[in-house]
Scaffold this motif. Structure first.
Motif, PDB file in Angstrom:
ATOM      1  N   MET A  87       0.827 -14.269  -2.371  1.00 29.07           N
ATOM      2  CA  MET A  87       0.567 -12.886  -2.247  1.00 29.07           C
ATOM      3  C   MET A  87       0.147 -12.518  -3.810  1.00 29.07           C
ATOM      4  O   MET A  87       0.891 -13.452  -4.696  1.00 29.07           O
ATOM      5  CB  MET A  87       1.788 -12.433  -2.040  1.00 29.07           C
ATOM      6  N   ILE A  88      -0.650 -11.463  -4.013  1.00 27.16           N
ATOM      7  CA  ILE A  88      -0.691 -11.150  -5.108  1.00 27.16           C
ATOM      8  C   ILE A  88      -0.692  -9.652  -5.378  1.00 27.16           C
ATOM      9  O   ILE A  88      -0.726  -8.951  -4.251  1.00 27.16           O
ATOM     10  CB  ILE A  88      -2.467 -11.549  -5.634  1.00 27.16           C
ATOM     11  N   PRO A  89      -0.603  -8.914  -6.562  1.00 25.49           N
ATOM     12  CA  PRO A  89      -0.217  -7.530  -6.657  1.00 25.49           C
ATOM     13  C   PRO A  89      -1.697  -6.849  -6.413  1.00 25.49           C
ATOM     14  O   PRO A  89      -2.830  -7.646  -6.665  1.00 25.49           O
ATOM     15  CB  PRO A  89       0.112  -7.342  -8.037  1.00 25.49           C
ATOM     16  N   ILE A  90      -1.718  -5.726  -5.793  1.00 24.34           N
ATOM     17  CA  ILE A  90      -2.890  -4.821  -5.460  1.00 24.34           C
ATOM     18  C   ILE A  90      -3.691  -4.484  -6.677  1.00 24.34           C
ATOM     19  O   ILE A  90      -4.847  -4.316  -6.489  1.00 24.34           O
ATOM     20  CB  ILE A  90      -2.667  -3.665  -4.662  1.00 24.34           C
ATOM     21  N   THR A  91      -3.134  -4.784  -8.067  1.00 25.95           N
ATOM     22  CA  THR A  91      -3.815  -4.393  -9.041  1.00 25.95           C
ATOM     23  C   THR A  91      -4.987  -5.493  -9.141  1.00 25.95           C
ATOM     24  O   THR A  91      -6.005  -5.114 -10.041  1.00 25.95           O
ATOM     25  CB  THR A  91      -2.955  -4.429 -10.381  1.00 25.95           C
ATOM     26  N   LEU A  92      -4.845  -6.689  -8.745  1.00 24.15           N
ATOM     27  CA  LEU A  92      -5.682  -7.725  -8.820  1.00 24.15           C
ATOM     28  C   LEU A  92      -7.174  -7.538  -7.807  1.00 24.15           C
ATOM     29  O   LEU A  92      -8.213  -8.344  -7.931  1.00 24.15           O
ATOM     30  CB  LEU A  92      -5.381  -9.071  -8.827  1.00 24.15           C
ATOM     31  N   ALA A  93      -6.812  -6.642  -6.966  1.00 24.11           N
ATOM     32  CA  ALA A  93      -8.264  -6.343  -6.113  1.00 24.11           C
ATOM     33  C   ALA A  93      -8.869  -5.716  -6.615  1.00 24.11           C
ATOM     34  O   ALA A  93      -8.961  -4.920  -7.357  1.00 24.11           O
ATOM     35  CB  ALA A  93      -7.500  -5.716  -4.787  1.00 24.11           C
ATOM     36  N   LYS A  94     -10.553  -5.747  -5.994  1.00 22.00           N
ATOM     37  CA  LYS A  94     -11.400  -5.362  -6.847  1.00 22.00           C
ATOM     38  C   LYS A  94     -11.809  -3.917  -5.971  1.00 22.00           C
ATOM     39  O   LYS A  94     -11.347  -3.795  -4.694  1.00 22.00           O
ATOM     40  CB  LYS A  94     -12.611  -6.211  -6.519  1.00 22.00           C
ATOM     41  N   ASN A 122       0.037   4.240 -11.024  1.00 25.66           N
ATOM     42  CA  ASN A 122      -0.129   3.440 -12.235  1.00 25.66           C
ATOM     43  C   ASN A 122       0.170   2.032 -11.943  1.00 25.66           C
ATOM     44  O   ASN A 122       0.375   1.598 -10.982  1.00 25.66           O
ATOM     45  CB  ASN A 122       0.638   3.950 -13.349  1.00 25.66           C
ATOM     46  N   GLU A 123       0.007   1.305 -13.284  1.00 26.38           N
ATOM     47  CA  GLU A 123       0.021   0.195 -13.052  1.00 26.38           C
ATOM     48  C   GLU A 123       1.411  -0.586 -12.605  1.00 26.38           C
ATOM     49  O   GLU A 123       1.426  -1.638 -11.719  1.00 26.38           O
ATOM     50  CB  GLU A 123      -0.409  -0.818 -14.173  1.00 26.38           C
ATOM     51  N   THR A 124       2.460   0.070 -13.280  1.00 24.15           N
ATOM     52  CA  THR A 124       3.787  -0.192 -12.935  1.00 24.15           C
ATOM     53  C   THR A 124       4.064  -0.247 -11.373  1.00 24.15           C
ATOM     54  O   THR A 124       4.591  -1.166 -10.733  1.00 24.15           O
ATOM     55  CB  THR A 124       4.727   0.486 -13.660  1.00 24.15           C
ATOM     56  N   MET A 125       3.583   0.732 -10.718  1.00 26.70           N
ATOM     57  CA  MET A 125       3.904   1.165  -9.409  1.00 26.70           C
ATOM     58  C   MET A 125       3.086   0.360  -8.708  1.00 26.70           C
ATOM     59  O   MET A 125       3.447  -0.336  -7.685  1.00 26.70           O
ATOM     60  CB  MET A 125       3.670   2.605  -8.968  1.00 26.70           C
ATOM     61  N   ALA A 126       1.615   0.261  -8.775  1.00 30.74           N
ATOM     62  CA  ALA A 126       0.840  -0.580  -8.075  1.00 30.74           C
ATOM     63  C   ALA A 126       1.045  -2.142  -8.052  1.00 30.74           C
ATOM     64  O   ALA A 126       0.758  -2.709  -7.104  1.00 30.74           O
ATOM     65  CB  ALA A 126      -0.672  -0.503  -8.598  1.00 30.74           C
ATOM     66  N   ARG A 127       1.953  -2.611  -9.048  1.00 32.13           N
ATOM     67  CA  ARG A 127       2.198  -3.998  -9.266  1.00 32.13           C
ATOM     68  C   ARG A 127       3.321  -4.371  -8.200  1.00 32.13           C
ATOM     69  O   ARG A 127       3.499  -5.443  -7.840  1.00 32.13           O
ATOM     70  CB  ARG A 127       2.633  -4.501 -10.546  1.00 32.13           C
ATOM     71  N   THR A 179      -4.527  -5.719   3.117  1.00 33.82           N
ATOM     72  CA  THR A 179      -3.452  -5.245   4.029  1.00 33.82           C
ATOM     73  C   THR A 179      -2.040  -5.595   3.262  1.00 33.82           C
ATOM     74  O   THR A 179      -2.017  -6.500   2.392  1.00 33.82           O
ATOM     75  CB  THR A 179      -3.230  -6.373   5.108  1.00 33.82           C
ATOM     76  N   VAL A 180      -1.204  -4.697   3.169  1.00 40.66           N
ATOM     77  CA  VAL A 180       0.071  -4.819   2.665  1.00 40.66           C
ATOM     78  C   VAL A 180       0.909  -5.822   3.078  1.00 40.66           C
ATOM     79  O   VAL A 180       1.145  -5.878   4.426  1.00 40.66           O
ATOM     80  CB  VAL A 180       0.942  -3.444   2.397  1.00 40.66           C
ATOM     81  N   ARG A 181       1.294  -6.757   2.367  1.00 38.81           N
ATOM     82  CA  ARG A 181       2.390  -8.007   2.678  1.00 38.81           C
ATOM     83  C   ARG A 181       3.792  -7.817   2.358  1.00 38.81           C
ATOM     84  O   ARG A 181       4.756  -8.107   3.168  1.00 38.81           O
ATOM     85  CB  ARG A 181       1.744  -9.381   2.282  1.00 38.81           C
ATOM     86  N   LYS A 182       3.913  -7.086   1.250  1.00 40.83           N
ATOM     87  CA  LYS A 182       5.362  -6.873   0.850  1.00 40.83           C
ATOM     88  C   LYS A 182       5.112  -5.869  -0.190  1.00 40.83           C
ATOM     89  O   LYS A 182       4.426  -5.756  -0.965  1.00 40.83           O
ATOM     90  CB  LYS A 182       5.742  -8.300   0.257  1.00 40.83           C
ATOM     91  N   ILE A 183       6.303  -5.112  -0.241  1.00 39.13           N
ATOM     92  CA  ILE A 183       6.910  -4.115  -1.104  1.00 39.13           C
ATOM     93  C   ILE A 183       8.026  -4.632  -2.078  1.00 39.13           C
ATOM     94  O   ILE A 183       9.166  -4.904  -1.683  1.00 39.13           O
ATOM     95  CB  ILE A 183       7.021  -2.732  -0.718  1.00 39.13           C
TER      96      ILE A 183
END
Length: 70
Positions: free
Chosen positions: A1-8, A61-66, A14-18
């Protein structure tokens, strides 16, 4: 899993975890970010993102998106 901030931009994910405390997870869930939700990355700039979920565009923002793992 990676944070959504790394998506292009333009990518459908698809969200896997919050992650985060209960209040943060509840806030993101109210915005539509729940496990197995399909999210389109509309734009991404320096970690800040505009996401499309359930037909709505939401800027985070980046904090929430991560906290959104894909």
């Amino acid at each position: 899993m990676i944070p959504i901030t790394l998506a292009k931009a333009g990518e459908l994910v698809t969200v896997r975890k919050i992650t985060g405390n209960d209040a943060i997870r509840q806030h993101l869930a109210e915005l539509g970010f729940v496990v197995d939700a399909n999210v389109k990355v509309v734009s991404a700039y320096e970690g800040n993102v505009i996401l499309q979920v359930h037909g709505s565009r939401i800027a985070l923002n980046e904090t929430m998106a991560r906290r959104i793992m894909i």
